[in-house]
Scaffold this motif. Structure first.
Motif, PDB file in Angstrom:
ATOM      1  N   VAL A  25       7.217  -2.534   3.125  1.00 29.85           N
ATOM      2  CA  VAL A  25       6.443  -2.394   4.058  1.00 29.85           C
ATOM      3  C   VAL A  25       6.057  -1.088   4.376  1.00 29.85           C
ATOM      4  O   VAL A  25       4.848  -0.363   4.764  1.00 29.85           O
ATOM      5  CB  VAL A  25       7.427  -2.911   5.444  1.00 29.85           C
ATOM      6  CG1 VAL A  25       6.504  -2.536   6.691  1.00 29.85           C
ATOM      7  CG2 VAL A  25       7.422  -4.463   5.397  1.00 29.85           C
ATOM      8  N   VAL A  26       7.201   0.046   4.174  1.00 31.87           N
ATOM      9  CA  VAL A  26       6.783   1.278   4.405  1.00 31.87           C
ATOM     10  C   VAL A  26       6.020   1.957   3.188  1.00 31.87           C
ATOM     11  O   VAL A  26       5.046   2.812   3.487  1.00 31.87           O
ATOM     12  CB  VAL A  26       8.198   2.100   4.204  1.00 31.87           C
ATOM     13  CG1 VAL A  26       7.880   3.623   4.190  1.00 31.87           C
ATOM     14  CG2 VAL A  26       8.958   1.769   5.439  1.00 31.87           C
ATOM     15  N   ARG A  27       6.162   1.395   2.004  1.00 30.41           N
ATOM     16  CA  ARG A  27       5.270   1.850   0.748  1.00 30.41           C
ATOM     17  C   ARG A  27       3.812   1.418   1.308  1.00 30.41           C
ATOM     18  O   ARG A  27       2.787   2.007   0.976  1.00 30.41           O
ATOM     19  CB  ARG A  27       5.584   1.392  -0.468  1.00 30.41           C
ATOM     20  CG  ARG A  27       6.859   1.514  -1.094  1.00 30.41           C
ATOM     21  CD  ARG A  27       7.181   1.379  -2.548  1.00 30.41           C
ATOM     22  NE  ARG A  27       6.758  -0.148  -2.887  1.00 30.41           N
ATOM     23  CZ  ARG A  27       7.896  -0.875  -2.781  1.00 30.41           C
ATOM     24  NH1 ARG A  27       9.329  -0.434  -2.382  1.00 30.41           N
ATOM     25  NH2 ARG A  27       7.740  -2.345  -3.049  1.00 30.41           N
ATOM     26  N   GLY A  28       3.672   0.318   1.712  1.00 29.79           N
ATOM     27  CA  GLY A  28       2.240  -0.253   2.236  1.00 29.79           C
ATOM     28  C   GLY A  28       1.659   0.753   3.305  1.00 29.79           C
ATOM     29  O   GLY A  28       0.399   0.860   3.349  1.00 29.79           O
ATOM     30  N   LEU A  29       2.400   0.870   4.348  1.00 28.16           N
ATOM     31  CA  LEU A  29       1.943   1.625   5.454  1.00 28.16           C
ATOM     32  C   LEU A  29       1.528   3.089   5.163  1.00 28.16           C
ATOM     33  O   LEU A  29       0.524   3.579   5.470  1.00 28.16           O
ATOM     34  CB  LEU A  29       3.350   1.651   6.219  1.00 28.16           C
ATOM     35  CG  LEU A  29       2.980   2.423   7.703  1.00 28.16           C
ATOM     36  CD1 LEU A  29       1.819   1.808   8.530  1.00 28.16           C
ATOM     37  CD2 LEU A  29       4.304   2.587   8.593  1.00 28.16           C
ATOM     38  N   PHE A  30       2.308   3.752   4.281  1.00 35.51           N
ATOM     39  CA  PHE A  30       2.001   5.218   3.768  1.00 35.51           C
ATOM     40  C   PHE A  30       0.637   5.124   2.902  1.00 35.51           C
ATOM     41  O   PHE A  30      -0.118   5.905   3.224  1.00 35.51           O
ATOM     42  CB  PHE A  30       3.269   5.741   3.050  1.00 35.51           C
ATOM     43  CG  PHE A  30       4.492   6.163   3.596  1.00 35.51           C
ATOM     44  CD1 PHE A  30       4.379   6.128   4.948  1.00 35.51           C
ATOM     45  CD2 PHE A  30       5.667   6.461   3.192  1.00 35.51           C
ATOM     46  CE1 PHE A  30       5.616   6.527   5.962  1.00 35.51           C
ATOM     47  CE2 PHE A  30       6.741   6.927   3.913  1.00 35.51           C
ATOM     48  CZ  PHE A  30       6.710   6.817   5.168  1.00 35.51           C
TER      49      PHE A  30
END
Length: 205
Positions: A25-30
Motif C-alpha cells: 500500500v505504501v509503495r503504491g501511495l508513494f
C-alpha cells in the motif's frame, strides 16, 4: 551578418526513484504521489532490503526511498550496501519514528542517508496527511545528485559544534555547511519527535 543563436533549454530530466518499503500500500501511495508531482520516474520498487540493494546496483537511481523496518535485510543494514553499489544515489529514510527508529535514523545519517521523513502512525493518517505528502515530495525535489554523503554529528552531540565531531577538526571535504545544516535539521526533527511522544504519554491537558 551572422544571426545570433538563441539557446532554448531542453526538457528537465526526470529524477529516477526506487521505492523500498515492505507495505504494498505504501509503495503504491508513494509511486502515485511521485507520478502526480511530475519530474520523477519510479524505475522499480522493493519489499525488502536485499531487493533494494539489487535495484540500486541495476538502476543507479537518483533517489531511493528506504523504509527502516523491512523483513530480512532491513533499511539500516541495506543502506551501506546501496551506497557502495550506487554512491551518487540519495537515500531518503522513511519510518514511523519511535525511540528505536530515531536512534537508528541518526546512525544512518552518519552513514550517508540524505534525510529522514517521518511516516504517520497509521495508514489512514499517511493517506490523508497533506503535510506528510508535502514534506515527502519537498525532500525528494531538494536532492541533488551526489549529495548522499555522511552527516557527521557536531561536537558534544549538539548542533553548531565541529562538523567532524571533535573541537578544532574540520569537516571532511564536501560536507562543511551541508553537514551542519543536516546536523541542525536532524536535531530539530528528533526534538519534535520526543516532544510529541511526551505529549502522547501525558494525554490531553
Amino acid at each position: 551578418m551572422m544571426a545570433s543563436r538563441v539557446l532554448v533549454p531542453g526538457p528537465l530530466r526526470h529524477k529516477t526513484v526506487v521505492i523500498a518499503d515492505d507495505s504494498v500500500v505504501v509503495r503504491g501511495l508513494f509511486a502515485r504521489w511521485l507520478g502526480e508531482a511530475g519530474h520523477f520516474h519510479v524505475v522499480a520498487v522493493a519489499g525488502d532490503g536485499e531487493t533494494a540493494v539489487a535495484h540500486a546496483t541495476r538502476y543507479k537511481p537518483d533517489v531511493m526511498v528506504l523504509d527502516l523496518d523491512m523483513p530480512g535485510v532491513d533499511g539500516a543494514a541495506a543502506l551501506p550496501q546501496i551506497l557502495r553499489e550506487s554512491p551518487r544515489t540519495g537515500v531518503l529514510l522513511a519510518a514511523t519514528l519511535n525511540e528505536r527508529n530515531t536512534r537508528i535514523a541518526l546512525e544512518c545519517m552518519t552513514k550517508g542517508a540524505m534525510d529522514v521523513v517521518s511516516k504517520p502512525d497509521s495508514r489512514s493518517g499517511m493517506t490523508l496527511s497533506l503535510d506528510f505528502r508535502s514534506e515527502f515530495l519537498l525532500k525528494l525535489r531538494q536532492h541533488r545528485p551526489g549529495c548522499g554523503k555522511a552527516w557527521v554529528p557536531a561536537a558534544g552531540g549538539r548542533p553548531g559544534g565541529s562538523a567532524a565531531g571533535r573541537p578544532g577538526q574540520s569537516a571532511p571535504a564536501g560536507l562543511g555547511d551541508a553537514a551542519l545544516s543536516r546536523d541542525r535539521r536532524l536535531y530539530r526533527w528528533a526534538a519534535r519527535r520526543r516532544q510529541g511522544a511526551v505529549r502522547h504519554r501525558r494525554g490531553p491537558a
